[in-house]
Design an enzyme around this catalytic site. Structure first.
Site, mmCIF file in Angstrom:
data_model
loop_
_atom_site.group_PDB
_atom_site.id
_atom_site.type_symbol
_atom_site.label_atom_id
_atom_site.label_comp_id
_atom_site.label_asym_id
_atom_site.label_seq_id
_atom_site.Cartn_x
_atom_site.Cartn_y
_atom_site.Cartn_z
ATOM 1 N N HIS A 122 0.871 -1.171 0.000
ATOM 2 C CA HIS A 122 0.000 0.000 0.000
ATOM 3 C C HIS A 122 0.913 1.228 0.000
ATOM 4 C CE1 HIS A 122 -2.791 2.982 1.705
ATOM 5 N NE2 HIS A 122 -3.783 2.155 1.460
ATOM 6 N N ASP A 199 3.190 -4.039 8.090
ATOM 7 C CA ASP A 199 1.955 -3.264 7.954
ATOM 8 C C ASP A 199 0.816 -4.223 8.245
ATOM 9 O OD1 ASP A 199 0.312 -1.630 5.080
ATOM 10 O OD2 ASP A 199 -0.382 -2.089 7.096
ATOM 11 N N GLN A 202 -4.492 -4.808 7.441
ATOM 12 C CA GLN A 202 -5.520 -5.761 6.983
ATOM 13 C C GLN A 202 -5.611 -6.994 7.874
ATOM 14 O OE1 GLN A 202 -7.736 -5.283 4.622
ATOM 15 N NE2 GLN A 202 -6.879 -3.273 4.144
ATOM 16 N N LYS A 225 -10.120 -0.154 10.662
ATOM 17 C CA LYS A 225 -10.191 -1.407 9.915
ATOM 18 C C LYS A 225 -10.461 -2.590 10.854
ATOM 19 C CE LYS A 225 -7.132 0.072 6.172
ATOM 20 N NZ LYS A 225 -8.029 0.459 5.073
ATOM 21 N N CYS A 369 -4.653 2.188 -3.753
ATOM 22 C CA CYS A 369 -3.408 2.754 -3.200
ATOM 23 C C CYS A 369 -2.256 1.762 -3.361
ATOM 24 C CB CYS A 369 -3.555 3.136 -1.733
ATOM 25 S SG CYS A 369 -4.774 4.405 -1.452
#
Lengths: 411, 140
Positions: A122, A199, A202, A225, A369
């Site tokens: 991303h 990261d 998600q 999220k 993104c």
């Protein structure tokens, strides 16, 4: 155990809102933002109605109550990550968390040092490193992706050299749903003495993340999220790294003492939390973590796997089949989460998503993104369905019906 | 809603794609991206005495973007930069709810985008080809 998504949906008032044209809402965009259950909405309102005060600096009862709520949420995050509260920094989200590392940890890097990201990232885990490269002369390298939307681990050895100081990669791709082989990344980093940032934007909605077991050095995630309020997220960092990192932003809260000539800084995590934080939103994030803890994750995973498999198996037959629709990313259930991107030959994702909106289906279309990934796949964008614990078979039925309509109109 | 947006005129304009393929030797060119979705329009133009004599485009975009570019392919030849900018302004005004009944060659095709008005996230899809053309004309 039988999982009943209806009982989950009943906790989310958004599903009472009619979608476009009065249709029932079929929300398949949880990767963009998850919906928020009543308990989180209640926690936010209750905090502002009964405990709203600025934290830490006041001695009146509201300041103490707000501080207790804020620090209580920090402890909940720490438990969620199997970490110490002193290693948990509240930020405005994953993007801010990664920028913090790029600026602060980045100051320890010199021109010629290497940082490795991937083509799957991303922009929030790519652009901050590009900016560091342009500021300080570090070398930014990209681990390539495979044809099925995963990190190409065969390129690890050639990409990660002894000049590498940090590998920063996604835990779960927001485009393909592919899960990164974190142990391989950590092993490659350790072999050259580099650090690892994941990261986790998600991944975090799917239950606790054991950063100790993962062996990484930094972990970033976003509240919105994971069924919490927007505007807040977390950077977790190893204590010994945070101790040596200079502040990212300056202001109140992050100081020890201030004079005209010299200012000394607080210890982490306060050192990295300048100014009044999003207190109410942090409390909401804590409530979201509590809510995640009420779920039987095994049952949720089984349910989402079944729905994902329905999508993967059914999508290729739509519009008469013949390869018109292709899944972009892993083709099966192994090592993936319920994020499914697809390309329809001759139809643009925006048109697909617009038509699906007319069926009450909230889908996402575009580059997500992840323009570098799209270039690697020779695509302008994809359409993406992403599921949450409130997703059910009616959502998949509506997705298929909408896609049939889209194919008929557009191709 | 889908019938209103993806009506016959828009679908015909997109399918016709008048002016698609670009020019071999343009007098000026411009490429404009929509950062929200990754759409890209390259507009080539040739002028003589300030009048557009040739126009061509390459579009990586949705139906609305393609239809808008096709509109340009259909009507831009013979126009001057100020004419194009006036049409761009009309479209922008229409998408923002303004009513302009001034008849001109573009009118019928421009009105085909009126159903896009309530969909603010799609306005840029219609405007992108005009942004590219205006930039190309400014580069000429």
């Amino acid at each position: 155990m039988t999982f009943d998504p209806a009982k989950i949906r009943a906790q989310f008032p958004i599903f009472e809102v009619p979608a476009t044209g009065g249709a029932a809402l079929h929300y398949l965009d949880s990767a963009a933002t998850a919906q928020v259950p009543d308990v989180v909405l209640d926690a936010v309102r209750t905090h502002d109605a009964t405990a709203r005060g600025n934290i830490k600096r006041g001695v009146h009862f509201l300041a103490e109550r707000a501080t207790e709520a804020y620090e209580g949420a920090r402890e909940k995050v720490a438990d969620f990550l199997n970490a110490s509260p002193s290693e948990v920094i509240f930020t405005s989200g994953t993007t801010a968390a990664i920028n913090l590392v790029a600026h602060s940890f980045g100051q320890s890097l010199e021109a010629g040092d290497e940082v490795v990201v991937s083509e799957l990232e991303h922009h929030s885990n790519m652009v901050p490193w590009q900016m560091l490269r342009d500021r300080s002369g570090i070398v930014l390298k990209y681990l390539p992706v495979t044809a099925d939307g995963r990190l190409d681990l065969e390129a690890l050895e050639s990409t990660v050299t002894d000049k590498c100081k940090l590998i920063a990669v996604t835990h779960v791709s927001n485009v393909t749903g592919a899960v990164t082989n974190v142990s391989a990344i950590v092993a490659a980093a350790k072999a050259v003495g580099a650090r690892v940032l994941l990261d986790g934007a998600q991944r975090a909605s799917h239950g606790p993340v054991d950063v100790a077991a993962l062996g990484v050095d930094f972990y970033a995630m976003s509240s919105h999220k994971m069924f919490g309020p927007s505007g807040v997220g977390v950077l977790w960092g190893r204590a010994e790294l945070l101790a040596d990192m200079p502040p990212f932003m300056g202001g109140g809260e992050m100081i020890r003492s201030v004079t005209k000539d010299v200012t000394t800084f607080a210890d982490p995590p306060a050192r990295f939390e300048a100014g009044t934080p999003p207190i109410t939103q942090v409390v909401g994030m804590g409530a979201a973590i509590d809510w995640i803890g009420t779920l039987d994750q095994e049952a949720v995973t089984s349910h989402l796997n079944r729905l994902t498999e329905r999508v993967l198996n059914g999508i290729a037959d739509l519009g008469g089949g013949n390869g018109r629709i292709k899944v972009v990313g892993p083709q099966g259930l192994q090592e993936r989460y319920p994020v499914i991107s697809f390309d329809i030959n001759g139809a643009h994702p925006h048109d697909i998503c617009q038509i699906l909106d007319g069926h009450g289906v909230a889908l996402r279309g575009g580059h997500h993104c992840a323009q570098v990934f799209m270039d690697a796949m020779d695509l302008a964008g994809t359409s993406r369905a992403s599921l949450g614990p409130y997703s059910d078979d009616s959502d998949i039925d509506a997705l298929f019906a909408g896609l049939e309509d889209a194919i008929e109109r557009l191709t | 809603m889908n019938d209103a947006l993806y009506h016959k005129a828009v679908m015909r304009m997109a399918a016709t794609s008048k002016g698609a393929g670009g020019l071999e030797n343009p007098g000026a060119t411009a490429t404009v991206d929509n950062p929200l979705c990754g759409d890209r329009v390259t507009m080539d133009v040739t002028l003589a005495d300030g009048v557009i004599t040739e126009v061509g485009h390459k579009v990586r975009g949705c139906v609305l973007c393609q239809a808008s570019a096709s509109t340009i392919g259909e009507h831009a030849v013979g126009q001057r930069a100020e004419d194009v900018k006036r049409v761009q302004g009309r479209i922008l005004g229409m998408l923002n709810g303004a009513v302009d009944k001034t008849p001109e060659p573009w009118t019928e095709d421009v009105s085909a985008f009126e159903p896009v008005t309530p969909h603010k996230s799609r306005h840029k899809c219609v405007l992108l080809p005009f942004d590219a053309l205006v930039e190309a004309l400014d580069n000429a």
